[in-house]
Design an enzyme around this catalytic site. Sequence first.
Site, PDB file in Angstrom:
ATOM      1  N   GLY A   9       0.824  -1.204   0.000  1.00  0.00           N
ATOM      2  CA  GLY A   9       0.000   0.000   0.000  1.00  0.00           C
ATOM      3  C   GLY A   9       0.850   1.243   0.000  1.00  0.00           C
ATOM      4  O   GLY A   9       0.527   2.249   0.653  1.00  0.00           O
ATOM      5  N   ALA A  10       1.958   1.207  -0.784  1.00  0.00           N
ATOM      6  CA  ALA A  10       2.963   2.276  -0.716  1.00  0.00           C
ATOM      7  C   ALA A  10       2.807   3.348  -1.775  1.00  0.00           C
ATOM      8  O   ALA A  10       3.608   4.287  -1.807  1.00  0.00           O
ATOM      9  CB  ALA A  10       4.365   1.667  -0.823  1.00  0.00           C
ATOM     10  N   GLY A  13      -1.349   7.596   0.317  1.00  0.00           N
ATOM     11  CA  GLY A  13      -1.663   7.687   1.737  1.00  0.00           C
ATOM     12  C   GLY A  13      -0.473   7.579   2.656  1.00  0.00           C
ATOM     13  O   GLY A  13       0.628   8.029   2.346  1.00  0.00           O
ATOM     14  N   TYR A 156     -14.652  -5.059   7.436  1.00  0.00           N
ATOM     15  CA  TYR A 156     -13.374  -4.369   7.604  1.00  0.00           C
ATOM     16  C   TYR A 156     -12.867  -4.531   9.041  1.00  0.00           C
ATOM     17  O   TYR A 156     -11.694  -4.847   9.268  1.00  0.00           O
ATOM     18  CB  TYR A 156     -13.560  -2.892   7.267  1.00  0.00           C
ATOM     19  CG  TYR A 156     -12.319  -2.050   7.412  1.00  0.00           C
ATOM     20  CD1 TYR A 156     -11.309  -2.091   6.464  1.00  0.00           C
ATOM     21  CD2 TYR A 156     -12.164  -1.182   8.495  1.00  0.00           C
ATOM     22  CE1 TYR A 156     -10.170  -1.308   6.582  1.00  0.00           C
ATOM     23  CE2 TYR A 156     -11.032  -0.390   8.626  1.00  0.00           C
ATOM     24  CZ  TYR A 156     -10.036  -0.460   7.664  1.00  0.00           C
ATOM     25  OH  TYR A 156      -8.907   0.325   7.791  1.00  0.00           O
TER      26      TYR A 156
END
Length: 272
Positions: A9-10, A13, A156
């Site tokens: 997830g780089a 964000g 989630y």
Amino acid sequence: MSKTIVITGASDGIGLAAARQLVRGGHRVVMVGRSPHKTRTAAEELGADHYTADFAHLGDVRALAAKLATRHPRIDVLMNNAGAILGERTVTEDGFEESFQVNYLAHFLLTTLLIDPLLTGGASVVQTSSNAARLSSRVDLDDLDNSRRYSPVRAYGNAKMELILFTRELHRRYHSLGLSAVAFHPGGVASGFARTSRSPVGTLFRSPVPGLFFQSPAKAAGQMLWLATSEPGRNWASGGYYEKRILRAVKAPSVAPDLLWDRSTELLGLAP
């Protein structure tokens, strides 16, 4: 001392914010993202290694693990940061409910496939969890696919609780061999997180509210950076869950961490 740090997830964000600060700190950062264009652009900006993998496809995760293990036989930090709040219940091509797979099961698979380079590095595994784990989770070992009473927020929250249980079991199994594991809640972040979600949370993140009241990705990445660069056992407790750098107790569900681990390996067809 410079570390080899893998961040999922780089490309956006807090993952991207952390990558920028770690590169400035002299660390070797390996960026993993879902979008080939965004990941490549971000990596070229920082001069970092990069790979693409869509966690909704476990074949991508297996291929990613093989490439990382070959290219980086020693990993000092693995940041399991990728994640998303989705919408209506969807089943992936692998046969799992999408939120369960993307937010938990893919991270479990990646970490276990990389256990050798992680042990070689005496690594820290840093898991981006959420306070949704203690506010909205109802983990059921017989319904990990969230087929009963599904909601995006509950699915989630379940996945984020599963990450906390995974953290505890990583610690129990591997801490004596030099590996440390920790989970944390980054807080509300004014980023692209959840903007594409097909849920009320997505509606919130598409509004002006996050920009007015939430912290910037650079500020939110601070806790992640602290966990990645400081010393487990001295600065933070392996196996723990943190909010605002404070160790926080989380009421465990009826699912034991070792049973979740065993069920996960069974679902993925991994050797016990």
